[in-house]
Write a protein that holds these residues in place. Sequence first.
Motif, short mmCIF file in Angstrom:
data_model
loop_
_atom_site.label_atom_id
_atom_site.label_comp_id
_atom_site.label_asym_id
_atom_site.label_seq_id
_atom_site.Cartn_x
_atom_site.Cartn_y
_atom_site.Cartn_z
N SER A 252 0.84 -1.20 0.00
CA SER A 252 0.00 0.00 0.00
C SER A 252 0.87 1.24 0.00
O SER A 252 1.90 1.29 0.67
N PHE A 271 -5.01 6.99 -0.57
CA PHE A 271 -4.36 5.77 -1.04
C PHE A 271 -4.05 5.91 -2.53
O PHE A 271 -4.93 6.26 -3.32
N SER A 273 -2.79 3.17 -4.24
CA SER A 273 -2.85 1.84 -4.85
C SER A 273 -4.10 1.06 -4.47
O SER A 273 -4.12 -0.16 -4.59
N VAL A 274 -5.15 1.72 -4.03
CA VAL A 274 -6.39 1.03 -3.65
C VAL A 274 -7.54 1.60 -4.46
O VAL A 274 -7.86 2.79 -4.34
#
Length: 379
Positions: A252, A271, A273-274
């Motif tokens: 993450s 975030f 990468s989410v």
Amino acid sequence: MPSSYDVIVIGLGGMGSAAVCHLARRGQRVLGLEQFGPAHSLGASHGGSRIYRQSYAEGPQYVPLLLRARELWDQLGRDAGESVFTRTGFLTVGKEGGPMVDGCLRSADEWGLEHELLDAVETRRRFPTFTPGSDEVAFYESQGGVARPEATVTAHLTVAERSGAELRFHTPALHWTADEGGGVRVTTPNGVVTAGRLVVAPGAWAPKLLPGLAVPLRVERRVMYWFAPEGGTAAFDVARHPVYIWEESAGSEVYGFPALDGPGGGVKVGFHSVGDRADPDRLDREIHDVEAEALRTFLRPRIPALAGPLVRGAACTYTLTPDAHFVVSLHPEHPQVTVACGFSGHGFKFVPVIGEILADLAVEGTTRHPIALFDARRR
């Protein structure tokens, strides 16, 4: 085929607004088409701030483009008479030997960029809002900063119009075709417009306007959050708190900013990468409590004061390529068409130089900038 314009640009977000500006500055008869209003909040060029950094973990090949982008940001601010960039410094926190820290070091070493590598104790002393673990380090570069997306788009559009560009808002490009003998036609709700060349910079609408590219594109939803930090925003003041990326060992990445919007505006974080696959025409713009709480869970041991009440949130889109590199090149089948898409959540810091490259490709068919990595023909 007779041409009404030298160049048509589809999409006037970050990349398209920069392209239309550079083209108009070169004396091209340019038409810009945008399906929404100017500097809108329905794509990927909004949210008040974007990180600019030079020691690029994604690859040292990007560094020359970043150095040129900074020059052009300064020029744009002068030309538009409005600040579009703020220097804050940039910090990457992660495990020593991790991809972000090592990638930053590799780029800094290759290009001779000024930087520091701090252990956890020194990081906490220099930047007391951060509480890295004893096994974490921080890479710091002083040249990092904040680019203002709405201000940048507005500035590029202002300079473009001042230089003679024609801009049409609330005018979507429904379809485009390239003539075998040269030239292009673009169909809009108000009729067909023609030009010698075309630049397609459609953001999350790339899969619809650029079907059949060898590079597959995936659109995902991302959320930006503004939290009210415990004790107020003073500790996150722009003079004390850098832009940053924090890489957690499970993969993450959280990015964040200083307090840019005053005492009541909160502090932006999110975030990287989410996210989930999304359709930009039906994007979920609601900010769900479970999403905000997942980010607080990340923040509590790392930036404890920031894990406070949610002030507001905003959804945006990432248009991702499998290798996370951009698509910026001539169209594989139509040399009079230039494409710009798939910026994979890290493109805005390049906006001014991408505009310069798109103008180069549209006018000259080539560019001095290193863009082999971005070829639309790669698989």
